[in-house]
Design a protein around this motif. Structure first.
Motif, short mmCIF file in Angstrom:
data_model
loop_
_atom_site.label_atom_id
_atom_site.label_comp_id
_atom_site.label_asym_id
_atom_site.label_seq_id
_atom_site.Cartn_x
_atom_site.Cartn_y
_atom_site.Cartn_z
N GLY A 11 -5.59 8.57 -14.88
CA GLY A 11 -4.31 8.19 -15.49
C GLY A 11 -3.19 8.37 -14.49
N ILE A 12 -2.26 7.43 -14.48
CA ILE A 12 -1.10 7.52 -13.57
C ILE A 12 0.16 7.59 -14.41
N ALA A 13 0.90 8.69 -14.25
CA ALA A 13 2.16 8.83 -15.01
C ALA A 13 3.17 7.82 -14.46
N VAL A 14 3.72 7.02 -15.33
CA VAL A 14 4.71 6.01 -14.92
C VAL A 14 6.02 6.26 -15.67
N GLY B 60 10.74 6.20 -21.42
CA GLY B 60 10.06 7.49 -21.31
C GLY B 60 8.78 7.38 -20.51
N LEU B 61 8.05 8.49 -20.50
CA LEU B 61 6.86 8.59 -19.66
C LEU B 61 5.64 7.99 -20.35
N VAL B 62 4.90 7.14 -19.64
CA VAL B 62 3.62 6.64 -20.18
C VAL B 62 2.55 6.83 -19.11
N VAL C 138 2.33 15.35 -7.28
CA VAL C 138 2.59 15.00 -5.88
C VAL C 138 4.09 14.90 -5.69
N THR C 139 4.61 15.50 -4.63
CA THR C 139 6.04 15.32 -4.32
C THR C 139 6.18 14.75 -2.90
N LYS C 140 7.37 14.74 -2.40
CA LYS C 140 7.67 13.94 -1.19
C LYS C 140 7.10 14.54 0.10
N SER D 56 0.61 12.79 -11.43
CA SER D 56 2.03 12.60 -11.66
C SER D 56 2.70 12.62 -10.29
N SER D 57 3.09 11.45 -9.81
CA SER D 57 3.66 11.38 -8.47
C SER D 57 5.17 11.19 -8.50
N LEU D 58 5.86 12.18 -7.99
CA LEU D 58 7.32 12.10 -7.89
C LEU D 58 7.75 11.88 -6.45
N GLY D 59 6.73 11.61 -5.61
CA GLY D 59 6.98 11.50 -4.17
C GLY D 59 7.98 10.43 -3.78
N GLY D 60 8.05 9.37 -4.59
CA GLY D 60 9.02 8.31 -4.28
C GLY D 60 10.44 8.77 -4.54
N ILE D 61 10.58 9.88 -5.23
CA ILE D 61 11.93 10.38 -5.58
C ILE D 61 12.30 11.58 -4.69
N LYS E 240 -0.09 -2.59 -13.78
CA LYS E 240 0.04 -1.64 -14.91
C LYS E 240 1.44 -1.03 -14.97
N SER E 241 2.05 -0.73 -13.79
CA SER E 241 3.37 -0.11 -13.87
C SER E 241 4.41 -1.13 -14.33
N GLU E 242 4.21 -2.40 -13.95
CA GLU E 242 5.14 -3.44 -14.45
C GLU E 242 5.02 -3.59 -15.97
N TYR F 221 0.85 -1.19 0.00
CA TYR F 221 0.00 0.00 0.00
C TYR F 221 0.89 1.24 0.00
N THR F 222 0.76 2.06 -1.03
CA THR F 222 1.51 3.33 -1.04
C THR F 222 0.50 4.48 -0.96
N GLY F 223 1.01 5.66 -0.66
CA GLY F 223 0.13 6.83 -0.51
C GLY F 223 -0.65 7.11 -1.79
N LEU F 224 -0.07 6.75 -2.92
CA LEU F 224 -0.71 7.04 -4.21
C LEU F 224 -2.13 6.49 -4.30
N LEU F 225 -2.35 5.34 -3.70
CA LEU F 225 -3.67 4.69 -3.78
C LEU F 225 -4.73 5.53 -3.08
N ALA G 261 3.96 -1.34 -17.99
CA ALA G 261 4.50 -0.11 -18.60
C ALA G 261 6.01 -0.20 -18.73
N ARG G 262 6.65 -0.65 -17.65
CA ARG G 262 8.13 -0.69 -17.67
C ARG G 262 8.64 -1.78 -18.60
N ALA G 263 7.80 -2.78 -18.85
CA ALA G 263 8.21 -3.84 -19.80
C ALA G 263 7.83 -3.46 -21.23
N1 CAO Z 1 6.15 11.02 -0.15
C1 CAO Z 1 7.03 10.19 0.48
N2 CAO Z 1 7.27 8.93 0.07
C2 CAO Z 1 6.61 8.49 -1.02
C3 CAO Z 1 5.71 9.29 -1.71
C4 CAO Z 1 5.47 10.60 -1.22
N3 CAO Z 1 4.61 11.41 -1.82
N4 CAO Z 1 5.23 8.57 -2.74
C5 CAO Z 1 5.81 7.38 -2.70
N5 CAO Z 1 6.65 7.32 -1.66
C6 CAO Z 1 7.46 6.18 -1.26
C7 CAO Z 1 6.64 4.92 -1.25
O1 CAO Z 1 5.92 4.76 -0.05
C8 CAO Z 1 7.70 3.88 -1.43
O2 CAO Z 1 8.38 3.73 -0.23
P1 CAO Z 1 8.97 2.27 0.25
O3 CAO Z 1 9.80 1.79 -0.90
O4 CAO Z 1 9.74 2.58 1.48
O5 CAO Z 1 7.80 1.41 0.49
C9 CAO Z 1 8.67 4.55 -2.39
O6 CAO Z 1 8.44 5.95 -2.24
C10 CAO Z 1 8.52 4.18 -3.83
O7 CAO Z 1 7.17 4.30 -4.24
P2 CAO Z 1 6.74 3.83 -5.69
O8 CAO Z 1 7.18 4.82 -6.67
O9 CAO Z 1 7.19 2.45 -5.90
O10 CAO Z 1 5.16 3.75 -5.60
P3 CAO Z 1 4.06 4.85 -5.86
O11 CAO Z 1 2.80 4.13 -5.67
O12 CAO Z 1 4.25 6.04 -5.02
O13 CAO Z 1 4.24 5.29 -7.38
C11 CAO Z 1 4.41 5.11 -9.74
C12 CAO Z 1 3.99 4.42 -8.44
C13 CAO Z 1 4.17 4.15 -10.86
C14 CAO Z 1 3.59 6.37 -9.93
C15 CAO Z 1 5.89 5.51 -9.62
O14 CAO Z 1 6.68 4.36 -9.49
C16 CAO Z 1 6.41 6.33 -10.78
O15 CAO Z 1 6.70 5.85 -11.86
N6 CAO Z 1 6.57 7.66 -10.53
C17 CAO Z 1 7.12 8.58 -11.51
C18 CAO Z 1 6.02 9.31 -12.23
C19 CAO Z 1 6.61 10.34 -13.15
O16 CAO Z 1 7.59 10.11 -13.85
N7 CAO Z 1 6.02 11.51 -13.17
C20 CAO Z 1 6.51 12.60 -13.92
C21 CAO Z 1 5.56 12.88 -14.99
S1 CAO Z 1 5.69 14.51 -15.57
O17 CAO Z 1 7.10 14.59 -16.28
#
Ligand code: CAO
Length: 428
Positions: A295-298, A303-305, A373-375, A349-354, A327-329, A255-259, A331-333
């Motif tokens: 839509g979820i940016a992956v 590149g971006l899909v 979304v960011t961190k 568009s979630s960059l929070g994982g970065i 879907k993200s798997e 379960y990640t915050g994105l859901l 996408a990456r494949a």
């Molecule tokens: N704040 C803090 N931590 C976050 C977070 C946030 N907003 N969002 C995610 N995280 C954490 C997750 O909890 C996870 O932590 P653990 O590994 O410790 O469990 C880690 O970051 C990685 O998350 P994730 O990326 O695997 O999962 P997700 O559900 O958050 O995102 C997806 C899925 C497919 C959206 C993501 O992998 C991805 O591809 N993001 C990039 C999207 C992108 O490129 N956007 C730009 C488009 S515009 O140019």
């Protein structure tokens, strides 16, 4: 018998050290009276200096980049006595008429593009030698507007010379007739220098996804008046719930915050239906959708899909988790189909994982809004009595201002924060 004539820079008014920006003749050229020898340019005007006699150029005494004054020697010309007889003396060459006014800013502004506009090639077999008769300043002006100057067959200047007004008229015509200028929009092109002049380089072709995304993003950027609104949601309680879910015995799902963000976004879109609409192609009406797909940016190696998750309100967090991971798997494949990426109503568009604190995502039109979304990070938040440590999630809402007003954008963000602040509200 032949006589040698010297052609000098005539009276050019009260200006000194004027730049030579083009030399139009070379040794051995047979020239006619009135043929342009050189072009001079000051910060106010560009002017041609014509030949006052016909003959064969014996020597050219100037080069591009030289600075000249009245009386500077331009060329020596060998003139047959027959031809020379009626010709006026070199010294009596009439002052050249300025061919067009060029405001200082227009000459100064393009300086950074200098590598793209080397003056020499323009006068020697360059872009439009023999096709377009125009001064360097006018060529530069045309390039800034994305106009291929060779498309302008005839100008209104002396001897058909193309003037700035001719370029303007061409652009105006192109715009009113809806035709494109230089195979794109009537936009100034970005000069790309020869980078090998600065060091080693490697050229890699863009992936198909890169190219398609680039085209789409450019067209969105040019067509939509976009506003991005930034805020933060308090997700302290949501995070506690998420962590608890993940650590439950027998749990097999991540379960990640994105859901939760997807569910909260769907609820806010139901509350504010304009966020689930698109403008009709004539821009005269709004098309409201009775379905709700997100839509979820992956990010993928190619590149971006943006795969689309259908009917988000009817799906549980667990179902969404499974679908996002699948879907993200895929996408990456590189295995997503076109259908997997169609039918989105709004994107995330979630960059929070970065990382990141804020950014300005670009709307995935014809959708009218996107959520960035960011961190999340712990912040001291004043609760009325004291600062409390709260987990704050930065959100960036970009919307098409033709469809959504600023106040509605702000209300939408408040609704989103409300649902994320206590995810139990999503059940009500
Ligand atoms: N704040 C803090 N931590 C976050 C977070 C946030 N907003 N969002 C995610 N995280 C954490 C997750 O909890 C996870 O932590 P653990 O590994 O410790 O469990 C880690 O970051 C990685 O998350 P994730 O990326 O695997 O999962 P997700 O559900 O958050 O995102 C997806 C899925 C497919 C959206 C993501 O992998 C991805 O591809 N993001 C990039 C999207 C992108 O490129 N956007 C730009 C488009 S515009 O140019």
């Amino acid at each position: 018998m032949s006589t040698t004539f010297e052609i000098k820079v005539p009276d050019i008014g009260n200006v000194h050290d004027v730049d030579v920006v083009a030399v139009e003749v070379q040794t051995g050229d047979v020239i006619e009276v009135d043929q342009t020898l050189i072009t001079l340019e000051t910060d106010k005007a560009s002017m041609d200096v014509p030949a006052s006699v016909a003959g064969t150029v014996q020597q050219v005494h100037l080069k591009v980049g030289d600075k000249v004054n009245e009386g500077s020697l331009i060329v020596t010309v060998l003139v047959s006595d027959e031809a020379a007889a009626p010709a006026p003396a070199a010294e009596s060459t009439p002052a050249p008429a300025p061919v067009e006014e060029v405001k200082a800013v227009e000459v100064v502004a393009p300086k950074p593009a200098a590598p793209e506009i080397p003056p020499a090639p323009l006068s020697k077999g360059g872009e439009a030698k023999g096709k377009a008769h125009a001064s360097p300043a006018v060529r530069l002006f045309a390039r800034e507007l994305g106009v291929d100057i060779s498309q302008i067959s005839q100008g209104n200047g002396r001897k058909g010379r193309i003037l700035k007004d001719d370029v303007k008229a061409y652009v105006k015509k192109a715009l009113t007739e809806g035709i494109t200028v230089t195979g794109g929009a009537a936009l100034p092109k970005i000069a790309v220098p020869d980078f090998t002049a600065f060091g080693e380089i490697e050229v890699q072709p863009l992936s198909k996804i890169n190219k398609l995304t680039g085209q789409h993003m450019t067209s969105v950027w040019l067509n939509l008046p976009m506003v991005t609104y930034h805020d933060e949601a308090d997700i302290t309680d949501m995070e506690a719930f998420r962590v608890a879910l993940n650590s439950e015995k027998n749990n097999t799902v991540k379960y990640t915050g994105l859901l939760f963000i997807m569910k909260a976004l769907a609820a806010a879109m139901q509350q504010f239906p304009r966020f689930n609409s698109s403008l009709s192609s004539d821009g005269q009406s709004l098309i409201f959708k009775k379905y709700l797909n997100i839509g979820i940016a992956v990010d993928t190696p190619n590149g971006l899909v943006v795969p689309v998750v259908r009917d988000v309100p009817s799906k549980s967090i667990k179902q969404l988790a499974l679908e996002i991971s699948e879907k993200s798997e895929k996408a990456r494949a590189g295995k997503l189909t076109a259908a997997d990426m169609q039918g989105g109503c709004m994107s995330i568009s979630s960059l929070g994982g970065i990382g990141g604190k804020a950014f300005t995502p670009i709307v995935n039109a014809p959708e009218v809004a996107i959520l960035g979304v960011t961190k999340s990070s712990m912040q001291p938040v004043w609760n009325g009595k004291e600062f409390e440590p709260r987990l704050m999630l930065p959100l960036d809402l970009t919307y098409d201002h033709r469809v959504i007003d600023g106040a509605e954008g702000a209300r939408f963000m408040e609704a989103l924060k409300y649902y994320l602040g206590d995810v139990r509200r999503l059940l009500v």
